[in-house]
Design a protein around this motif. Structure first.
Motif, short mmCIF file in Angstrom:
data_model
loop_
_atom_site.label_atom_id
_atom_site.label_comp_id
_atom_site.label_asym_id
_atom_site.label_seq_id
_atom_site.Cartn_x
_atom_site.Cartn_y
_atom_site.Cartn_z
N GLN A 59 12.73 29.43 -10.86
CA GLN A 59 13.45 28.76 -9.78
C GLN A 59 12.54 27.71 -9.16
N ARG A 60 12.96 26.47 -9.20
CA ARG A 60 12.15 25.38 -8.66
C ARG A 60 12.46 25.15 -7.18
N GLY A 61 11.48 24.61 -6.49
CA GLY A 61 11.64 24.27 -5.09
C GLY A 61 10.78 23.06 -4.76
N THR A 62 10.46 22.92 -3.47
CA THR A 62 9.58 21.84 -3.02
C THR A 62 8.49 22.44 -2.15
N GLN A 63 7.25 22.22 -2.55
CA GLN A 63 6.12 22.79 -1.80
C GLN A 63 6.04 22.15 -0.42
N GLY A 64 5.59 22.95 0.55
CA GLY A 64 5.42 22.41 1.89
C GLY A 64 4.74 23.40 2.81
N HIS A 65 4.55 22.99 4.06
CA HIS A 65 3.90 23.82 5.07
C HIS A 65 4.93 24.78 5.65
N VAL A 66 4.52 26.05 5.84
CA VAL A 66 5.46 27.04 6.36
C VAL A 66 5.94 26.69 7.77
N ALA A 67 5.15 25.88 8.52
CA ALA A 67 5.55 25.51 9.87
C ALA A 67 6.61 24.42 9.88
N TYR A 68 6.83 23.79 8.71
CA TYR A 68 7.82 22.71 8.63
C TYR A 68 8.76 22.97 7.45
N PRO A 69 9.51 24.06 7.52
CA PRO A 69 10.36 24.43 6.37
C PRO A 69 11.43 23.40 6.05
N HIS A 70 11.80 22.60 7.04
CA HIS A 70 12.83 21.60 6.79
C HIS A 70 12.32 20.48 5.88
N LEU A 71 11.00 20.41 5.73
CA LEU A 71 10.41 19.41 4.84
C LEU A 71 10.11 19.98 3.45
N ALA A 72 10.47 21.24 3.25
CA ALA A 72 10.21 21.91 1.96
C ALA A 72 11.51 22.55 1.47
N ASP A 73 11.41 23.15 0.32
CA ASP A 73 12.55 23.89 -0.26
C ASP A 73 12.00 25.16 -0.88
N ASN A 74 12.16 26.27 -0.17
CA ASN A 74 11.54 27.53 -0.58
C ASN A 74 12.30 28.15 -1.76
N PRO A 75 11.65 28.32 -2.93
CA PRO A 75 12.35 28.86 -4.10
C PRO A 75 12.47 30.38 -4.08
N VAL A 76 11.70 31.05 -3.23
CA VAL A 76 11.65 32.52 -3.29
C VAL A 76 12.99 33.13 -2.90
N PRO A 77 13.60 32.79 -1.75
CA PRO A 77 14.91 33.38 -1.43
C PRO A 77 15.96 33.07 -2.49
N LYS A 78 15.87 31.90 -3.09
CA LYS A 78 16.83 31.54 -4.13
C LYS A 78 16.66 32.42 -5.36
N LEU A 79 15.40 32.71 -5.71
CA LEU A 79 15.15 33.59 -6.84
C LEU A 79 15.65 35.00 -6.53
N VAL A 80 15.40 35.47 -5.31
CA VAL A 80 15.87 36.79 -4.91
C VAL A 80 17.39 36.87 -5.04
N LYS A 81 18.09 35.82 -4.67
CA LYS A 81 19.55 35.81 -4.79
C LYS A 81 19.97 35.91 -6.25
N VAL B 230 25.94 31.24 -12.93
CA VAL B 230 26.60 29.97 -12.62
C VAL B 230 27.20 30.05 -11.21
N GLY B 231 26.85 29.12 -10.37
CA GLY B 231 27.33 29.11 -9.00
C GLY B 231 26.50 29.92 -8.05
N ALA B 232 25.55 30.73 -8.59
CA ALA B 232 24.70 31.53 -7.71
C ALA B 232 23.48 30.77 -7.24
N GLY B 233 23.22 29.63 -7.82
CA GLY B 233 22.05 28.85 -7.44
C GLY B 233 22.02 27.55 -8.21
N ASP B 234 20.97 26.77 -7.96
CA ASP B 234 20.79 25.52 -8.69
C ASP B 234 19.29 25.28 -8.89
N ASN B 235 18.99 24.29 -9.68
CA ASN B 235 17.61 23.89 -9.92
C ASN B 235 16.76 25.04 -10.47
#
Length: 388
Positions: free
Chosen positions: A197-219, A286-291
């Motif tokens: 599951q791909r995402g976008t790396q970033g600072h945990v204090a600015y999650p809106h500037l990142a894309d966390n792949p972990v919750p998506k993988l859990v889903k 299919v439909g459960a996630g993207d990227n």
């Protein structure tokens, strides 16, 4: 026919004393040849190679030139001993204490090979002058390893050389509690799945500037595991999917990672082929996630040898020697029967499996001798039973 009896316990000891950890043969196949050649078996050593894998030596031996050809399949390679200091007896010493034979491969599956050799010798001694069928051995040194230079390639060699198998008994340790409680007439398939599951790396204090792949993988994993894949079939338990690894490789506590990975394994029944199972799992996501990326590796297909002549003669032999009526099962992991099933009817029977691959692997001497008796009765019943 002047055939010298073969003691299955002594032959087991001789095989165990060869430290044949995959892919090393360590003389095990030579021990078998020395036992089989005097019985009149034509022996063929079959070394195979493949780029990126160790070379492996194998053995095909046959007595007789006419059908039907009843084959025994097994492997002389064993898994590593692990912590040798933890063993009470030398892992390749083949020592007997209080009626127990200790050693790597005692259960999985050198004793079974020795027992079938002993049974074949006994059968030929009794019927060799009038026997018009064939007995054969298909012995690999690559069952516990990649299984690329062993049974599968041997079967191709048989076809190329006009050899036909009519039925095959595999000597894997099938019994759970007592010798005679289980015969395997099939095996589940094995499919590995890999999700990135791909995402976008970033600072945990600015999650809106990142894309966390972990919750998506859990889903994605929740979608795969929240419902049964199927409910089993007449001879198989339900398929089961197990998540075996989840990893982000993240050593920092304040960084949202750029990717998260998971691995899962499905042991699947004959509801599916590996192709239809891959399609089902893909459709589920299919439909459960993207990227995300999903890929598969197949270790083996599910298969079933329907109850019939082979299982009938095996059941009768077990009943005659042990008094037990074995269950016809498809449980457990994969075996080389997954290759043989494309060539002939195949079923599995050997010792109890409680100590397979463990420290102080061992087998009861009485069970070894009884297994040789069971195999003798299987051979006798197979060639005396009417054709289906």
């Amino acid at each position: 026919m002047g055939v010298t009896p073969i003691d299955p316990v002594k032959l087991t000891q001789a095989l165990i004393q060869c430290p044949s950890v995959t892919p090393d043969d360590a003389g095990a196949l030579a021990v078998l040849e020395q036992a089989l050649c005097p019985l009149g078996f034509a022996c063929h050593r079959l070394p195979f190679s493949q780029a990126g894998t160790p070379d492996v030596d194998n053995l095909y031996a046959r007595w007789g030139t006419r059908g039907p050809n009843l084959c025994f399949a097994g492997h002389t390679d064993v898994v590593p001993v692990g912590d040798q200091a933890a063993w009470r007896h030398p892992p390749f010493g083949a020592e007997i204490e209080n009626g127990i034979l200790y050693g790597r491969g005692a259960v999985d599956m050198k004793a079974a090979i020795a027992c079938f050799v002993s049974a074949a010798a006994r059968y030929l001694q009794k019927h060799g002058d009038t026997f018009v069928g064939s007995l054969s051995f298909l012995i690999t040194g690559d069952e516990e390893g990649p299984a690329l230079n062993g049974t599968d390639k041997m079967l191709d060699w048989l076809v190329a050389n006009g050899e036909t198998l009519d039925a095959c008994i595999v000597g894997e340790p099938t019994n759970t509690d007592a010798l005679g409680d289980t015969i395997k007439i099939g095996r589940r398939g094995s499919l590995n799945g890999f999700i990135t599951q791909r995402g976008t790396q970033g600072h945990v204090a600015y999650p809106h500037l990142a894309d966390n792949p972990v919750p998506k993988l859990v889903k994605l994993l929740s979608v795969l595991t929240e419902q049964p894949i199927d409910h089993g079939t007449a001879h198989f338990q339900p398929s089961n999917l197990e998540v075996t690894s989840v990893d982000v490789g993240n050593l920092a506590t304040n960084v949202i990672p750029n990717a998260a990975k998971a691995v899962f394994n499905v042991r699947f029944n004959d509801t599916f082929s590996s192709t239809t199972l891959k399609d089902k799992l893909t459709d589920m996501l299919v439909g459960a996630g993207d990227n995300f990326e999903l890929r598969f590796e197949v270790s083996g297909e599910s298969f079933l040898t329907p109850p019939g002549k082979l299982s009938d003669v095996m059941v009768r032999a077990v009943q005659k020697i042990t008094g037990l009526t074995p269950a016809l099962s498809t449980t457990g992991g994969t075996s080389d029967a997954r290759f043989i099933k494309d060539h002939c009817a195949v079923a599995e029977f050997g010792l109890t499996n409680a100590t397979a691959h463990k420290v102080d692997e061992h087998a009861r001497v009485d069970d070894i001798r009884q297994l040789a008796d069971i195999y003798f009765e299987m051979i006798s019943a197979f060639f005396e039973a009417p054709s289906p």
